[in-house]
Design an enzyme around this catalytic site. Structure first.
Site, PDB file in Angstrom:
ATOM      1  N   HIS A 100       0.733  -1.247   0.116  1.00 45.70           N
ATOM      2  CA  HIS A 100       0.158  -0.085  -0.027  1.00 45.70           C
ATOM      3  C   HIS A 100       0.761   1.308   0.049  1.00 45.70           C
ATOM      4  O   HIS A 100       0.676   2.180   0.944  1.00 45.70           O
ATOM      5  CB  HIS A 100      -0.957   0.131   1.060  1.00 45.70           C
ATOM      6  CG  HIS A 100      -1.954  -0.884   1.137  1.00 45.70           C
ATOM      7  ND1 HIS A 100      -2.520  -1.580  -0.083  1.00 45.70           N
ATOM      8  CD2 HIS A 100      -2.719  -1.559   2.091  1.00 45.70           C
ATOM      9  CE1 HIS A 100      -3.423  -2.260   0.006  1.00 45.70           C
ATOM     10  NE2 HIS A 100      -3.689  -2.574   1.402  1.00 45.70           N
ATOM     11  N   HIS A 170      -9.762   2.224   0.209  1.00 44.54           N
ATOM     12  CA  HIS A 170      -9.721   1.194   1.295  1.00 44.54           C
ATOM     13  C   HIS A 170     -10.798   1.286   2.138  1.00 44.54           C
ATOM     14  O   HIS A 170     -10.656   0.950   3.506  1.00 44.54           O
ATOM     15  CB  HIS A 170      -8.463   1.084   1.959  1.00 44.54           C
ATOM     16  CG  HIS A 170      -8.024  -0.418   2.311  1.00 44.54           C
ATOM     17  ND1 HIS A 170      -8.624  -1.045   2.994  1.00 44.54           N
ATOM     18  CD2 HIS A 170      -7.011  -1.195   1.974  1.00 44.54           C
ATOM     19  CE1 HIS A 170      -7.966  -2.275   3.473  1.00 44.54           C
ATOM     20  NE2 HIS A 170      -6.979  -2.210   2.436  1.00 44.54           N
ATOM     21  N   GLU A 301     -11.719  -3.259  -3.239  1.00 45.92           N
ATOM     22  CA  GLU A 301     -10.732  -2.224  -3.662  1.00 45.92           C
ATOM     23  C   GLU A 301     -10.326  -2.444  -5.095  1.00 45.92           C
ATOM     24  O   GLU A 301      -9.745  -3.467  -5.408  1.00 45.92           O
ATOM     25  CB  GLU A 301      -9.296  -2.845  -2.798  1.00 45.92           C
ATOM     26  CG  GLU A 301      -9.597  -2.713  -1.293  1.00 45.92           C
ATOM     27  CD  GLU A 301      -8.468  -3.492  -0.567  1.00 45.92           C
ATOM     28  OE1 GLU A 301      -7.127  -3.185  -0.786  1.00 45.92           O
ATOM     29  OE2 GLU A 301      -8.719  -4.586   0.202  1.00 45.92           O
TER      30      GLU A 301
END
Length: 337
Positions: A100, A170, A301
């Site tokens: 991420h 997210h 996502e």
């Protein structure tokens, strides 16, 4: 209408986007979606995303609740990649892999913003060359627009060097308003295959047909009837934590909670989505005094293939100098009687 409802140090603001149908509360810190307030079939209003009451937790905790994730969402194998015959090294922040965007990815950055009209906010961020190890100055614009019952999120970016990009949101959805976990949520995902993962959650490069497996959501199925099955891939992920590859170009994911009558439809220009059943929520304290445990939400996502730089022949996550990254995902929140 859109207005600032709270201000913190360092230029962090909290904004309300509100109309007759619903309200979405966001921050320029990580472009975080903090609240989604909508009615149920009885007219009662609940917040259908997880988050924190204490803003400091958005700044210090993991799990990325509601955050924009980048420069590259999901995992990159061993935190390294080659681009244009040059090797790049990134932070290792998830087992043996990069996750991420790194230690301080976009989720932890303060965006400039402008309220464009009663429905639209534009957020801006310049990710400088070398930030978190990525090449190129990446100029990012993110547009949030709330029209009627639909929140659309558009990501646009350019770079002065070839680089990687794979941005997602997210948010953790629970359409019951966190009155129960997601076992009684029905899920539909228009996908014929999914990407297999290893024990660290990294895609292996193997793809499997969903037919006759727990991963077949082409027709509505209760998450609770699927997530605990003894499929090897579910055991590796401790539940669903897998990329699904879409077979349609719009309205690819639908989530329903029949008791409340709420439905979420996700439509995107992206080719897939990581479906994640909050397998690593650890009982942390969230909004309204709720503690968040595994299976208390589901993330949808939308993104290009995770670790595409190592898996795909022509990686979809490469953004070349002179090109424009331009993708849209919309979230339609409605009540079904």
């Amino acid at each position: 209408m859109i207005c600032v409802i709270d201000k913190f140090n360092d230029g962090i603001d909290v904004l309300s986007m509100k109309n007759e149908k619903m309200e979405v509360v966001v921050s320029n810190f990580g472009c975080t979606i903090m609240k989604v307030l909508m009615k149920d079939k009885e007219g009662n209003v609940d917040d259908v995303v997880l988050g924190y009451d204490d803003f400091h937790q958005y700044q210090t905790r993991d799990a990325y609740l509601g955050a924009l994730v980048g420069r590259v969402a999901n995992r990159i194998k061993k935190g390294c990649f080659e681009l244009n015959h040059k090797q790049y090294s990134l932070a290792i922040n998830n087992g043996p892999n990069h996750l991420h965007g790194g230690i301080k990815g976009f989720s932890y950055q303060i965006f400039d913003y402008e309220i464009k009209d009663n429905e639209t906010i534009e957020f801006y961020y310049l990710s400088k060359d070398g930030e978190e190890g990525y090449p190129g100055n990446l100029d990012l614009k993110v547009t949030y627009q709330l029209k009627d019952d639909t929140l659309s999120v558009r990501y646009q970016a350019t770079t002065d060097q070839d680089t990687l990009i794979n941005i997602t949101n997210h948010s953790y959805f629970n359409l019951s308003g966190k009155k129960e976990n997601i076992y009684n949520h029905q899920l539909m995902v228009k996908a014929d295959c999914f990407a297999c993962i290893d024990k660290d959650g990294l895609p292996t490069g193997e793809f499997r047909d969903v037919k006759d497996t727990a991963f077949d959501f082409n027709e509505f199925a209760l998450i609770g009837e699927r997530v605990e099955q003894s499929d090897e891939q579910l055991l590796l992920g401790k539940g669903f934590d897998h990329p699904f590859i879409f077979t349609t170009k719009e309205n690819q994911v639908i989530l329903e909670h029949l008791a409340s009558g709420r439905r979420l439809t996700v439509s995107t220009t992206l080719p897939g989505a990581q479906i994640y059943t909050a397998n690593y929520l650890d009982g942390r304290l969230g909004k309204y005094g709720h503690h968040y445990f595994e299976r208390d939400a589901v993330c949808i996502e939308t993104q290009n293939l995770p670790d595409a730089i190592h898996i795909e022949k022509n990686p979809t996550t490469i953004l070349k100098k002179g090109e424009i990254y331009d993708v849209i995902t919309s979230y339609k929140f409605e009540v079904i009687k």
